[in-house]
Design an enzyme around this catalytic site. Structure first.
Site, PDB file in Angstrom:
ATOM      1  N   ASP A 171       0.910  -1.139   0.000  1.00  0.00           N
ATOM      2  CA  ASP A 171       0.000   0.000   0.000  1.00  0.00           C
ATOM      3  C   ASP A 171       0.950   1.188   0.000  1.00  0.00           C
ATOM      4  OD1 ASP A 171      -1.505   2.242   0.766  1.00  0.00           O
ATOM      5  OD2 ASP A 171      -3.051   0.921   1.550  1.00  0.00           O
ATOM      6  N   HIS A 172       1.168   1.763  -1.185  1.00  0.00           N
ATOM      7  CA  HIS A 172       2.284   2.703  -1.279  1.00  0.00           C
ATOM      8  C   HIS A 172       2.062   3.949  -0.416  1.00  0.00           C
ATOM      9  CE1 HIS A 172      -0.139   4.613  -4.442  1.00  0.00           C
ATOM     10  NE2 HIS A 172       0.652   5.663  -4.364  1.00  0.00           N
ATOM     11  N   HIS A 234      -5.795   2.808   0.724  1.00  0.00           N
ATOM     12  CA  HIS A 234      -5.014   3.989   1.114  1.00  0.00           C
ATOM     13  C   HIS A 234      -5.717   4.837   2.185  1.00  0.00           C
ATOM     14  CE1 HIS A 234      -2.734   2.835  -2.271  1.00  0.00           C
ATOM     15  NE2 HIS A 234      -3.357   3.523  -3.199  1.00  0.00           N
TER      16      HIS A 234
HETATM   17  C1  BG6 Z   1      -3.017   4.043  -6.867  1.00  0.00           C
HETATM   18  C2  BG6 Z   1      -4.354   4.046  -7.535  1.00  0.00           C
HETATM   19  O1  BG6 Z   1      -2.975   3.082  -5.848  1.00  0.00           O
HETATM   20  O2  BG6 Z   1      -2.773   5.320  -6.321  1.00  0.00           O
HETATM   21  C3  BG6 Z   1      -4.422   5.105  -8.603  1.00  0.00           C
HETATM   22  O3  BG6 Z   1      -4.586   2.769  -8.130  1.00  0.00           O
HETATM   23  C4  BG6 Z   1      -4.040   6.450  -8.047  1.00  0.00           C
HETATM   24  O4  BG6 Z   1      -5.700   5.170  -9.199  1.00  0.00           O
HETATM   25  C5  BG6 Z   1      -2.720   6.341  -7.285  1.00  0.00           C
HETATM   26  O5  BG6 Z   1      -3.892   7.357  -9.116  1.00  0.00           O
HETATM   27  C6  BG6 Z   1      -2.400   7.631  -6.571  1.00  0.00           C
HETATM   28  O6  BG6 Z   1      -1.121   7.550  -6.062  1.00  0.00           O
HETATM   29  P1  BG6 Z   1      -0.294   8.845  -5.689  1.00  0.00           P
HETATM   30  O7  BG6 Z   1       0.946   8.320  -5.048  1.00  0.00           O
HETATM   31  O8  BG6 Z   1      -0.045   9.575  -6.953  1.00  0.00           O
HETATM   32  O9  BG6 Z   1      -1.158   9.601  -4.759  1.00  0.00           O
END
Ligand code: BG6
Length: 463
Positions: A171-172, A234
């Site tokens: 979960d980045h 997230h």
């Molecule tokens: C991803 C989603 O996990 O997170 C995407 O699948 C989204 O739809 C992205 O655009 C957003 O990541 P960040 O790091 O740009 O906020």
């Protein structure tokens, strides 16, 4: 990573690989991260050679890497990238992959599934033909499964093949600097920790707004939608970090325990109409690989309650959407007014694109008048070049953690299971109530019904 360790990306020609993974590998190389010196096998269906792939990937690195592009660094990284063309949905093709691994002397595997969750099971099945694959590690992207049932089945299959300790559910958002900072801001500052409860706070708003649309990911996104793509993972991760009790120790295991308690205390919105707004941006149905009659939501806003001693009766508003007027991820804590008419104190933890902390409080207007005005303190952490350089991006952090075998900064199965139960139930409530998916204009703040939802309760989004 030692020489024999092989990092394989399924979905090597997808957006995630180009936009996040390869640039993260580059950043790690540029930062002198020694763990990454093994072979990188990129798997895709398209007709590239290793050479043409490296050239293309280099262009993405130039655009998306955090650290300045330097040809000599990229060239060294590119030497280790091999493109392997196969259809990963065809089980027979895995025998060829096995032979290829033997040829390059690959042994200790890390597999990255940068593909839609419906393919995870197929890949696991295929990897059964690859010697040594089952003793490797696997990193999987969210959403894990497409609903609770699918997630459970998948979990059983994956754990049977890789073993529970070798699965890294990424979960980045957990790797983002300011998400990791929430705990410090809360617990290391008595001015906040002593009043972090429903008695002092009027509402908490968590927003993840995006300017981009679904781009090239329509095929995946149309099966997913904002609730599953962003909320279930997230935003629930962030919500639980914001709402949890102080963990008993510094380890992430202790933090998980506290997060789980919050997830379990989440209450179902009482009436969907007043607590949930879904939207779809105009033009979404014309996006590539999207159903022309799609009812998939590209925006979601929820009003939630955490029923425990700390938070009982206080709303959490969480929202996310695509094609909005700005990209912004933040946690706004709106404190109660001391007496009616005095403006509220607001603490805003800015996660991206700017990283920092904003605090709004009251002072007397300078001069003779006794009027109250707001003072706004805005600390910008990412404005400092040194901070920018020293702050790894989420994927760099998490890839590094996976290579080192640190599973704690990844989502745990019980969290995923509980959040699926919740999201499945709210979707069900929404569908059975036949509530609309409101249309909104690209480049706006989203459906006006989401503003209305807050207004009904005497609140407004903090923007
Ligand atoms: C991803 C989603 O996990 O997170 C995407 O699948 C989204 O739809 C992205 O655009 C957003 O990541 P960040 O790091 O740009 O906020």
């Amino acid at each position: 990573m030692n020489k024999e360790q092989t990092f394989t990306i399924f979905g090597g020609t997808g957006d995630l690989t180009f936009r996040k993974l390869i640039p993260a590998l580059y950043n790690m190389a540029a930062a002198g991260n020694e763990q990454l010196n093994g072979r990188i096998v990129v798997i895709g269906r398209r007709d590239y050679t290793s050479e043409s792939y490296r050239k293309l990937a280099g262009e993405w690195v130039e655009k998306f890497a955090r650290l300045t592009y330097r040809e000599e660094i990229y060239d060294k990284l590119a030497e280790r990238i091999v493109y392997y063309r196969m259809d990963f949905t065809d089980e027979d093709e895995y025998r060829g992959l096995d032979a290829f691994y033997t040829e390059i002397g690959a042994r200790a595997h890390i597999f990255y599934f940068a593909v839609a969750p419906r393919f995870f099971g197929t890949i696991v099945q295929g990897l059964k033909s690859v010697h040594g694959a089952g003793s490797g590690k696997v990193v999987i992207e969210k959403p894990f499964g497409e609903n609770l049932l699918a997630a459970e089945e998948l979990n059983v299959r994956m754990e049977a093949f890789f073993g529970p300790d070798h699965i890294y559910r990424i979960d980045h958002y957990l790797g983002k600097e300011m998400v990791r900072n929430i705990q410090t801001i809360r617990f290391a500052n008595p001015i906040f920790s002593n009043i972090w409860d429903a008695g002092h706070i009027e509402c908490i708003q968590i927003s993840a707004l995006e300017e981009v649309g679904v781009e090239t990911r329509g095929g995946y996104y149309d099966h997913s939608g904002a609730l599953k793509d962003m909320m279930q993972n997230h935003l629930f991760q962030i919500l639980t970090i914001v709402a949890m009790e102080r963990p008993e120790g510094p380890g992430v295991e202790e933090m998980h325990r506290e997060q789980m308690k919050v997830l379990k205390a989440l209450c179902m919105p009482e009436a969907a109409a007043g607590s949930m707004v879904l939207g779809q941006y105009g033009g979404y149905r014309k996006e590539q690989a999207v159903d022309e009659n799609s009812a998939t939501e590209t925006y979601a806003a929820l009003r939630l309650f955490v029923e425990n001693d700390r938070w009982g009766g206080m709303p959490f508003y969480i929202r996310t959407g695509k094609k909005l007027r700005k990209r912004e991820m933040q946690v706004a804590v709106v404190f109660k007014s001391p007496v009616p008419g005095v403006p509220q104190n607001i603490l805003n933890i800015k996660i991206q694109p700017t990283e920092g902390v904003y605090l709004q409080f009251n002072i007397k207007r300078p001069g003779e008048a006794d009027e109250i005005i707001q003072a706004k303190m805005d600390f910008c952490q990412s404005c400092s070049y040194i901070n920018q350089m020293n702050t790894p991006e989420a994927y760099e952090r998490l890839l590094g953690a996976c290579i080192r075998g640190e599973r704690s900064w990844f989502s745990q199965w019980d969290q995923i299971e509980t959040s699926w139960k919740y999201v499945d139930a709210i979707r069900e409530q929404y569908v059975s109530g036949s509530l609309p998916v409101y249309s909104y204009e690209p480049g706006t703040a989203g459906p006006k019904e989401a503003d209305e939802m807050l207004r009904q309760h005497g609140h407004a989004w903090f923007d």
